[in-house]
Design a protein around this motif. Structure first.
Motif, PDB file in Angstrom:
ATOM      1  N   PRO A 177       3.568   5.664  -9.081  1.00 31.01           N
ATOM      2  CA  PRO A 177       2.233   5.570  -8.220  1.00 31.01           C
ATOM      3  C   PRO A 177       2.035   4.278  -7.847  1.00 31.01           C
ATOM      4  O   PRO A 177       1.084   3.898  -7.027  1.00 31.01           O
ATOM      5  N   SER A 178       2.180   3.222  -8.884  1.00 34.10           N
ATOM      6  CA  SER A 178       1.749   2.027  -8.779  1.00 34.10           C
ATOM      7  C   SER A 178       2.926   0.985  -9.275  1.00 34.10           C
ATOM      8  O   SER A 178       3.702   1.614  -9.942  1.00 34.10           O
TER       9      SER A 178
ATOM     10  N   ASP B 161       0.762  -1.044   0.158  1.00 33.37           N
ATOM     11  CA  ASP B 161      -0.214  -0.111  -0.073  1.00 33.37           C
ATOM     12  C   ASP B 161       1.063   1.339  -0.036  1.00 33.37           C
ATOM     13  O   ASP B 161       1.359   1.593   1.011  1.00 33.37           O
ATOM     14  N   ARG B 162       1.009   1.888  -1.073  1.00 34.62           N
ATOM     15  CA  ARG B 162       2.023   2.894  -1.253  1.00 34.62           C
ATOM     16  C   ARG B 162       1.485   4.201  -0.388  1.00 34.62           C
ATOM     17  O   ARG B 162       2.301   5.143  -0.356  1.00 34.62           O
ATOM     18  N   SER B 163       0.291   4.226  -0.083  1.00 31.71           N
ATOM     19  CA  SER B 163      -0.035   5.417   0.666  1.00 31.71           C
ATOM     20  C   SER B 163       0.619   5.450   2.056  1.00 31.71           C
ATOM     21  O   SER B 163       0.590   6.448   2.776  1.00 31.71           O
TER      22      SER B 163
ATOM     23  N   ARG C 193       6.290  10.220   2.625  1.00 28.90           N
ATOM     24  CA  ARG C 193       6.579  10.877   1.546  1.00 28.90           C
ATOM     25  C   ARG C 193       7.853  12.047   2.265  1.00 28.90           C
ATOM     26  O   ARG C 193       8.715  12.199   1.301  1.00 28.90           O
TER      27      ARG C 193
ATOM     28  N   TRP D  40       3.900   4.785   2.506  1.00 24.34           N
ATOM     29  CA  TRP D  40       5.216   5.047   2.339  1.00 24.34           C
ATOM     30  C   TRP D  40       5.456   6.561   2.753  1.00 24.34           C
ATOM     31  O   TRP D  40       4.597   7.334   2.775  1.00 24.34           O
TER      32      TRP D  40
END
Length: 413
Positions: free
Chosen positions: A304-305, A262-264, A268, A266
């Protein structure tokens, strides 16, 4: 111990050790004295409060311990001259009596070079760096590497004896030796980070205390050597890699591969800082292996993915990295990128070149990557066999569970 006290002790440890080692020599005795002072502070400060001059407090206590050690050693060896020389040690290390001290950064860099002395084995370099520069206790280091304290203590002791036997003084190495010694320092910090990011054994996938310490020490080194591209590259690599930490495992500890994360989750802020370092270092100066690895991590972070990952760029960077730093692990990672660009069979063909490499004997990652590519190549039975082989070889429980689960999902005949 409160986090504030722990953070302060980690920050002050190399400063105090540098002060004493520069004034008195005998790094091994100074390091022991500082460890005793740190333990005393860890006990007293949470109860009594942090003193107004914590650095001076530590110097005073460590100086007294050092005086006692010198006196004891002198008595045993009849070294009256050393006893006399140390008679005024407490005055030298009294709080506030460091007005003529050279900049703290000089001491930290000298300590790093000393702990990574070529006379010391790589494993001992890691342990000594964590203790002398990182301020960790022997018990903390032993716990991080999952060995008994009785095993770690002699390792650190041998490292200090090796430095002493080599006749090393508390000074920066000669200019002609610094580049080679700096490479060792970077390698030691890299090893510390990697052991924390993917623990080589035990029930936990990650050991956050080690990754955090590696980043802290690398940030410190970058402040000392801001114009060194590889120092900046290593810090960038750590920041970009560690940014994925929260997404790498489920709440119950199961491993999550990067393409399923789930890259959210990560971080930032770490990604932005790491990417900025990459851009700054690649824009000028000679490119090195850590900068290239950081650039690869940045490409992953920018996607993004998983489907939008720029694999051709990653493959090009791995080809360049293999020219700078040829080793089987780089080839292994290039095979993954090659499979994404040209298909799984191309990756499998490249992996076959590693089968005769003795450095990969028993390495579970070769089996794991081959299993992944065989699965993608629609060869499930072969993939299952290699997943199981990889699971047997790794000593990391989360990796064992992940690989066994992958194998169980494939047909048995």
């Amino acid at each position: 111990m409160s986090s504030r006290v722990e953070e302060l002790l980690r920050e002050l440890a190399p400063q105090v050790l540098g002060f004493l080692a520069r004034r008195n020599g005998q790094f091994d005795l100074c390091e022991d004295a500082v460890q005793e002072a740190l333990l005393a502070a860890a006990t007293q400060w949470p109860a009594d409060g942090i003193p107004a001059n914590p650095r001076g407090w530590l110097i005073t206590v460590a100086g007294r311990k050092l005086t006692d050690q010198f006196r004891s050693e002198s008595a045993r060896r009849r070294r009256e001259d050393n006893v006399a020389a140390m008679a005024g040690a407490e005055e030298l290390v009294a709080p506030g009596a460091d007005h003529d001290q050279p900049p703290e950064s000089d001491d930290t860099l000298t300590l790093l070079f000393l702990c990574c002395h070529p006379a010391v084995t790589p494993a001992s370099q890691v342990a000594l760096t964590l203790r002398a520069v990182g301020g960790l206790t022997t018990a903390e280091i032993a716990k991080a590497f999952m060995v008994p304290e009785a095993t770690m203590a002699p390792r650190i002791s041998r490292a200090k004896k090796s430095i002493k036997a080599a006749g090393s003084r508390f000074v920066l190495p000669p200019e002609e030796e610094r580049a080679d010694r700096l490479r060792v320092v970077l390698q030691v910090l890299y090893l510390i980070f990697n052991e924390g990011y993917t623990a080589s054994s035990g029930p936990d996938l990650q050991r956050v205390e080690l990754t955090a310490e590696a980043i802290r020490l690398s940030r410190m080194l970058y402040q000392l050597l801001p114009d060194d591209g590889e120092v900046a590259g290593l810090l960038a690599l750590m920041l970009l890699t560690d940014a994925r930490r929260a997404a790498r495992s489920t709440p119950d500890g199961r491993l999550v591969p990067i393409d399923e994360q789930d890259r959210s989750l990560w971080l930032r802020e770490s990604i932005d800082e790491g990417a900025a370092l990459v851009l700054r270092t690649l824009s000028h100066g000679q490119v090195g292996p850590y900068q290239l690895q950081a650039a690869i991590a940045a490409v992953h972070s920018e996607a993004p993915s998983a489907d939008e990952t720029d694999w051709p760029q990653i493959l090009s960077l791995y080809l360049l990295l293999e020219r700078f730093s040829p080793n089987p692990m780089v080839t292994l990672n290039r095979a993954i990128a090659l499979a994404e660009v040209e298909g799984p069979q191309a990756g499998l063909d490249l992996l076959a070149t590693l089968d005769g490499d003795n450095r990969m004997t028993g390495n579970h990652r070769l089996d794991a990557v081959r299993a992944h590519l065989l699965e993608r190549a629609d060869q499930p039975r072969e993939a299952r066999a290699y997943y199981l082989a990889a699971a047997r070889r790794t000593t990391s429980l989360p990796e064992q569970q992940y690989l066994s689960t992958k194998a169980a999902a494939l047909p048995t005949d």
